[in-house]
Design an enzyme around this catalytic site. Structure first.
Site, PDB file in Angstrom:
ATOM      1  N   HIS A   1       0.868  -1.165   0.000  1.00  0.00           N
ATOM      2  CA  HIS A   1       0.000   0.000   0.000  1.00  0.00           C
ATOM      3  C   HIS A   1       0.916   1.230   0.000  1.00  0.00           C
ATOM      4  O   HIS A   1       2.120   1.102   0.251  1.00  0.00           O
ATOM      5  CB  HIS A   1      -0.889  -0.012   1.245  1.00  0.00           C
ATOM      6  CG  HIS A   1      -2.122  -0.865   1.103  1.00  0.00           C
ATOM      7  ND1 HIS A   1      -3.141  -0.866   2.026  1.00  0.00           N
ATOM      8  CD2 HIS A   1      -2.501  -1.732   0.127  1.00  0.00           C
ATOM      9  CE1 HIS A   1      -4.092  -1.692   1.633  1.00  0.00           C
ATOM     10  NE2 HIS A   1      -3.731  -2.236   0.490  1.00  0.00           N
TER      11      HIS A   1
ATOM     12  N   GLU B   1       1.357   3.672   2.105  1.00  0.00           N
ATOM     13  CA  GLU B   1       2.057   3.911   3.369  1.00  0.00           C
ATOM     14  C   GLU B   1       3.179   2.883   3.578  1.00  0.00           C
ATOM     15  O   GLU B   1       4.264   3.203   4.071  1.00  0.00           O
ATOM     16  CB  GLU B   1       1.075   3.835   4.552  1.00  0.00           C
ATOM     17  CG  GLU B   1      -0.076   4.832   4.478  1.00  0.00           C
ATOM     18  CD  GLU B   1      -1.309   4.260   3.772  1.00  0.00           C
ATOM     19  OE1 GLU B   1      -1.165   3.539   2.761  1.00  0.00           O
ATOM     20  OE2 GLU B   1      -2.428   4.554   4.243  1.00  0.00           O
TER      21      GLU B   1
ATOM     22  N   SER C   1      -7.215   7.576   4.156  1.00  0.00           N
ATOM     23  CA  SER C   1      -7.285   7.016   5.501  1.00  0.00           C
ATOM     24  C   SER C   1      -6.651   5.616   5.532  1.00  0.00           C
ATOM     25  O   SER C   1      -6.999   4.765   4.720  1.00  0.00           O
ATOM     26  CB  SER C   1      -8.768   6.951   5.906  1.00  0.00           C
ATOM     27  OG  SER C   1      -8.908   6.529   7.229  1.00  0.00           O
TER      28      SER C   1
ATOM     29  N   CYS D   1      -5.651   1.848   6.069  1.00  0.00           N
ATOM     30  CA  CYS D   1      -6.333   0.565   6.333  1.00  0.00           C
ATOM     31  C   CYS D   1      -5.744  -0.106   7.566  1.00  0.00           C
ATOM     32  O   CYS D   1      -4.792   0.396   8.176  1.00  0.00           O
ATOM     33  CB  CYS D   1      -6.173  -0.353   5.120  1.00  0.00           C
ATOM     34  SG  CYS D   1      -4.565  -1.193   5.080  1.00  0.00           S
TER      35      CYS D   1
ATOM     36  N   CYS E   1      -1.841  -0.830   7.269  1.00  0.00           N
ATOM     37  CA  CYS E   1      -0.995   0.368   7.383  1.00  0.00           C
ATOM     38  C   CYS E   1      -1.107   0.977   8.777  1.00  0.00           C
ATOM     39  O   CYS E   1      -0.118   1.482   9.327  1.00  0.00           O
ATOM     40  CB  CYS E   1      -1.380   1.364   6.294  1.00  0.00           C
ATOM     41  SG  CYS E   1      -1.134   0.685   4.634  1.00  0.00           S
TER      42      CYS E   1
END
Lengths: 145, 145
Positions: free
Chosen positions: A50, A52, A77, A79, A82
């Site tokens: 992802h 991040e 935002s 998950c 992350c």
């Protein structure tokens, strides 16, 4: 626009250009970007990169003290995965571009003492709304649905 | 010994042989190992490739239905990041080699409905106890301390 959120958006756009999911992130310490990344599900056939996670990976191995003083910027935002990485490393500050297209584990993060700053950024929302409309299956895969 | 936990231990030992942190994991679906991995902090200078993350990454992109029916085996109680990945993908069953050298986010996982089976495996404990005694700094880095 905050230069660091702008850098995260630049990463998201880079991902989109590569044919990927437009979510970007940067890790900032002492006023400097020390890691940047974007979602690589498509590009690397990755289940874990992802935005991040990619930023954290690209920042490399860091002492705990750096994470504690760092701020993670992300266009969306975070998950559960992350957010878990944020908790593992004790990152205390997270700046989020938007949480209206996807609400991550913000409650868990706040409950554990992480300070969140949530924007309602039009560019971040636009990137995700268009992407989700265009490729709903890919998006669902990315969030385990 | 369960063949899948044995496979996770084999991965942990492989990691140790490579000079890494001895934690291994396998993802099992329909009676077969579909992803296997071990901690790669040292080998890949990775901040995110814990054993479980490496197994998930090596399993590749999977439909949500596969994760829901899969079981993740890990030699050590999963940290916040790996637990977050378990939650993201809706993995419902996790088998843990031991949690006496490190207690991960088992409470969070149980609260979210994940079924955990925790062993008190002597081999898993021995691997970690010796490693932590030999390289406490590396271990602390891996868990964000």
């Amino acid at each position: 626009m905050d230069v660091f959120m702008q850098a995260a958006i630049d990463e998201a756009r880079l991902g989109l250009k590569e044919g990927g999911i437009p979510i970007g992130s940067v890790l900032v310490h002492d006023g400097k970007i020390i890691g940047r990344g974007h979602n690589r599900r498509v590009q690397n056939a990755s289940a874990i990169l992802h935005g991040e996670m990619d930023a954290l990976e690209n920042a490399g191995r860091l002492p705990a003290s750096v994470y504690r003083e760092a701020t993670l910027y992300t266009t969306l935002s975070p998950c559960a995965m992350c957010s878990g990485a944020i908790l593992l490393y004790g990152i205390r500050h997270v700046v989020i571009g938007e949480h209206s297209t996807f609400m991550g584990e913000e409650k868990l993060l706040r409950d554990r003492g992480v300070q969140l700053q949530v924007h309602d950024d039009a560019t971040c929302k636009d990137l995700m709304q268009k992407f989700i409309a265009a490729q709903p299956q890919l998006w669902n895969e990315d969030i385990g649905h």
